[in-house]
Design a protein around this motif. Structure first.
Motif, PDB file in Angstrom:
ATOM      1  N   PHE A   1       0.830  -1.200   0.000  1.00 44.35           N
ATOM      2  CA  PHE A   1       0.000   0.000   0.000  1.00 44.35           C
ATOM      3  C   PHE A   1       0.872   1.262   0.000  1.00 44.35           C
ATOM      4  O   PHE A   1       1.964   1.277   0.550  1.00 44.35           O
ATOM      5  CB  PHE A   1      -0.915   0.027   1.230  1.00 44.35           C
ATOM      6  CG  PHE A   1      -1.964  -1.047   1.226  1.00 44.35           C
ATOM      7  CD1 PHE A   1      -3.123  -0.885   0.499  1.00 44.35           C
ATOM      8  CD2 PHE A   1      -1.787  -2.211   1.955  1.00 44.35           C
ATOM      9  CE1 PHE A   1      -4.101  -1.875   0.487  1.00 44.35           C
ATOM     10  CE2 PHE A   1      -2.754  -3.200   1.953  1.00 44.35           C
ATOM     11  CZ  PHE A   1      -3.905  -3.029   1.218  1.00 44.35           C
ATOM     12  N   GLY A   2       0.309   2.322  -0.582  1.00 46.96           N
ATOM     13  CA  GLY A   2       1.028   3.582  -0.588  1.00 46.96           C
ATOM     14  C   GLY A   2       0.869   4.359   0.698  1.00 46.96           C
ATOM     15  O   GLY A   2       1.686   5.226   1.023  1.00 46.96           O
ATOM     16  N   GLY A   3      -0.198   4.078   1.438  1.00 46.73           N
ATOM     17  CA  GLY A   3      -0.428   4.792   2.678  1.00 46.73           C
ATOM     18  C   GLY A   3      -1.513   4.145   3.507  1.00 46.73           C
ATOM     19  O   GLY A   3      -2.229   3.255   3.040  1.00 46.73           O
TER      20      GLY A   3
ATOM     21  N   LYS B   1       3.763   4.924  11.939  1.00 46.79           N
ATOM     22  CA  LYS B   1       5.003   5.474  11.386  1.00 46.79           C
ATOM     23  C   LYS B   1       6.219   4.730  11.927  1.00 46.79           C
ATOM     24  O   LYS B   1       7.182   4.477  11.203  1.00 46.79           O
ATOM     25  CB  LYS B   1       5.099   6.965  11.703  1.00 46.79           C
ATOM     26  CG  LYS B   1       4.109   7.818  10.930  1.00 46.79           C
ATOM     27  CD  LYS B   1       4.199   9.286  11.325  1.00 46.79           C
ATOM     28  CE  LYS B   1       3.200  10.122  10.542  1.00 46.79           C
ATOM     29  NZ  LYS B   1       3.227  11.559  10.934  1.00 46.79           N
ATOM     30  N   SER B   2       6.152   4.336  13.201  1.00 48.94           N
ATOM     31  CA  SER B   2       7.276   3.619  13.803  1.00 48.94           C
ATOM     32  C   SER B   2       7.442   2.227  13.211  1.00 48.94           C
ATOM     33  O   SER B   2       8.518   1.633  13.311  1.00 48.94           O
ATOM     34  CB  SER B   2       7.087   3.513  15.320  1.00 48.94           C
ATOM     35  OG  SER B   2       6.088   2.539  15.656  1.00 48.94           O
ATOM     36  N   LYS B   3       6.391   1.710  12.585  1.00 52.35           N
ATOM     37  CA  LYS B   3       6.428   0.376  11.979  1.00 52.35           C
ATOM     38  C   LYS B   3       6.737   0.416  10.484  1.00 52.35           C
ATOM     39  O   LYS B   3       6.727  -0.619   9.817  1.00 52.35           O
ATOM     40  CB  LYS B   3       5.105  -0.353  12.213  1.00 52.35           C
ATOM     41  CG  LYS B   3       4.835  -0.669  13.680  1.00 52.35           C
ATOM     42  CD  LYS B   3       5.933  -1.552  14.275  1.00 52.35           C
ATOM     43  CE  LYS B   3       5.693  -1.842  15.735  1.00 52.35           C
ATOM     44  NZ  LYS B   3       6.779  -2.697  16.317  1.00 52.35           N
ATOM     45  N   GLY B   4       7.003   1.619   9.963  1.00 53.87           N
ATOM     46  CA  GLY B   4       7.443   1.706   8.579  1.00 53.87           C
ATOM     47  C   GLY B   4       6.482   2.359   7.614  1.00 53.87           C
ATOM     48  O   GLY B   4       6.784   2.461   6.416  1.00 53.87           O
ATOM     49  N   TRP B   5       5.313   2.819   8.091  1.00 54.14           N
ATOM     50  CA  TRP B   5       4.376   3.497   7.201  1.00 54.14           C
ATOM     51  C   TRP B   5       4.856   4.927   6.978  1.00 54.14           C
ATOM     52  O   TRP B   5       4.906   5.722   7.903  1.00 54.14           O
ATOM     53  CB  TRP B   5       2.978   3.505   7.787  1.00 54.14           C
ATOM     54  CG  TRP B   5       2.298   2.177   7.751  1.00 54.14           C
ATOM     55  CD1 TRP B   5       2.264   1.239   8.747  1.00 54.14           C
ATOM     56  CD2 TRP B   5       1.561   1.626   6.656  1.00 54.14           C
ATOM     57  NE1 TRP B   5       1.551   0.142   8.336  1.00 54.14           N
ATOM     58  CE2 TRP B   5       1.112   0.339   7.065  1.00 54.14           C
ATOM     59  CE3 TRP B   5       1.231   2.081   5.379  1.00 54.14           C
ATOM     60  CZ2 TRP B   5       0.347  -0.484   6.225  1.00 54.14           C
ATOM     61  CZ3 TRP B   5       0.470   1.262   4.560  1.00 54.14           C
ATOM     62  CH2 TRP B   5       0.039   0.000   4.976  1.00 54.14           C
ATOM     63  N   ALA B   6       5.193   5.257   5.722  1.00 57.80           N
ATOM     64  CA  ALA B   6       5.697   6.588   5.417  1.00 57.80           C
ATOM     65  C   ALA B   6       4.570   7.613   5.318  1.00 57.80           C
ATOM     66  O   ALA B   6       4.752   8.788   5.656  1.00 57.80           O
ATOM     67  CB  ALA B   6       6.495   6.564   4.111  1.00 57.80           C
ATOM     68  N   LYS B   7       3.417   7.180   4.842  1.00 59.06           N
ATOM     69  CA  LYS B   7       2.287   8.080   4.654  1.00 59.06           C
ATOM     70  C   LYS B   7       1.131   7.644   5.537  1.00 59.06           C
ATOM     71  O   LYS B   7       0.540   6.584   5.330  1.00 59.06           O
ATOM     72  CB  LYS B   7       1.853   8.084   3.179  1.00 59.06           C
ATOM     73  CG  LYS B   7       0.765   9.095   2.864  1.00 59.06           C
ATOM     74  CD  LYS B   7       0.425   9.077   1.381  1.00 59.06           C
ATOM     75  CE  LYS B   7      -0.677  10.075   1.051  1.00 59.06           C
ATOM     76  NZ  LYS B   7      -1.027  10.050  -0.391  1.00 59.06           N
ATOM     77  N   VAL B   8       0.828   8.450   6.540  1.00 63.75           N
ATOM     78  CA  VAL B   8      -0.239   8.144   7.495  1.00 63.75           C
ATOM     79  C   VAL B   8      -1.158   9.357   7.605  1.00 63.75           C
ATOM     80  O   VAL B   8      -0.688  10.480   7.799  1.00 63.75           O
ATOM     81  CB  VAL B   8       0.317   7.799   8.886  1.00 63.75           C
ATOM     82  CG1 VAL B   8      -0.817   7.439   9.833  1.00 63.75           C
ATOM     83  CG2 VAL B   8       1.333   6.673   8.803  1.00 63.75           C
TER      84      VAL B   8
END
Length: 320
Positions: free
Chosen positions: A159-161, A180-187
């Motif tokens: 997924f992109g976000g 975000k701490s788990k690697g999701w760049a777009k939240v």
């Protein structure tokens, strides 16, 4: 001698996501093929003792897969007031008995964690198999333990976000930081209505008793995890309309107390275990909405309990 395994000990024994998804697929197939015995689910509503206590709920699921070593009894409960006490809202344990002698062999004091893990793994299995092609956005409704596990596992699913939705702004913000701490760049943080109207994949992880999802866009995938007991509901009537593809883990359970209970007359259900996983996804057209109604079945508990037990036994034998 009964082996008692504490939660901290079993954390390193939980299989990685790929193996968990395979185990969940096998659990669904064994159930639908009639290769398992699953007892009726027991639901226990624990009323508050006083005004300072919120009470909670628990369910008891039990069964076995034929010709395996063990049969399993799982107790899992949710007690919302635990957070204020510094405890997990999830509580419970799993008991493994010999299919040969009936002896109690292993107690997994997981505090409900293995149930949360297998639930999140099942959601990711559905996402990996039924999400629309080139799905870009994942919406997660709820910010509890299962929601966090789904976010953690799904970060590698392309997924992109991720879109976070919660009734509490504070909870949503904390969840966004966790993602975000788990690697999701777009939240992003959005309301239930905004998120579900535009997301390609929606995973519902709340204990709601009223619909939270008014509608979804054509071609979306909805994975509903919250309606696992009588009176719970997350999807509105515009979602469970007559032209959706409704996949269920257990036809009996889902039609009794899952989202399928609220389906319009004539809308058929198909068990996940009846689906041919290796074939094309059941998306008739790019506009077809797929709903996966997951109430949780005992064969899932058997699968994860036996996997953790086998890893514990292997380590014990290696230490001898």
């Amino acid at each position: 001698m009964v082996r008692v395994v504490q939660q901290r000990e079993m954390m390193t024994k939980i299989p990685p996501l790929a193996k968990l998804m395979d185990a969940m697929r096998d659990a669904y197939e064994e159930f639908s093929a009639g290769n398992a015995y699953v007892a009726d689910v027991q639901h226990v509503h624990v009323e508050p003792r006083d005004e300072d206590c919120e009470g909670g709920h628990a369910c008891v699921k039990s069964g076995y897969i034929k010709n395996q070593k063990s049969w399993v009894v799982k107790v899992a409960g949710g007690f919302p007031g635990n957070a204020a006490l510094g405890l997990s809202n999830s509580q419970g344990c799993m008991l493994l008995f010999s299919q040969t002698t009936g002896e109690l062999e292993t107690i997994l004091l997981d505090n409900g964690h293995l149930t949360d893990v297998r639930t999140a793994a099942a959601a990711c299995l559905c996402i990996s198999k039924f999400a629309p092609a080139k799905a870009a956005s994942l919406s997660i409704l709820g910010t509890g333990v299962v929601a966090k596990l789904v976010a953690e596992y799904a970060v590698g699913l392309g997924f992109g976000g991720i879109i976070v939705s919660s009734r509490s702004t504070e909870s949503a913000e904390k969840f966004a930081a966790f993602a975000k701490s788990k690697g999701w760049a777009k939240v992003s943080i959005e309301s239930y209505e905004q998120a579900t109207a535009r997301a390609d994949v929606i995973v519902c992880c709340t204990p709601s008793t009223e619909p939270l999802v008014p509608s979804v866009k054509p071609g979306a995938l909805v994975v509903a995890l919250g309606a696992d007991g009588p009176g719970k509901r997350e999807l509105g009537p515009a979602v469970l309309r007559g032209d959706v593809k409704l996949l269920v883990d257990s036809r009996k359970q889902c039609e009794a107390f899952g989202e399928a209970f609220y389906r319009p007359e004539g809308l058929p259900t198909e068990e996940l275990g009846e689906h041919k996983w290796a074939g094309a996804p059941p998306r008739a057209t790019p506009d077809t909405v797929i709903v996966c109604d997951l109430t949780g079945i005992a064969t899932q508990d058997v699968a994860i309990a036996c996997a953790v037990r086998d890893a514990v036994v292997a380590e014990d034998d290696g230490a001898k």
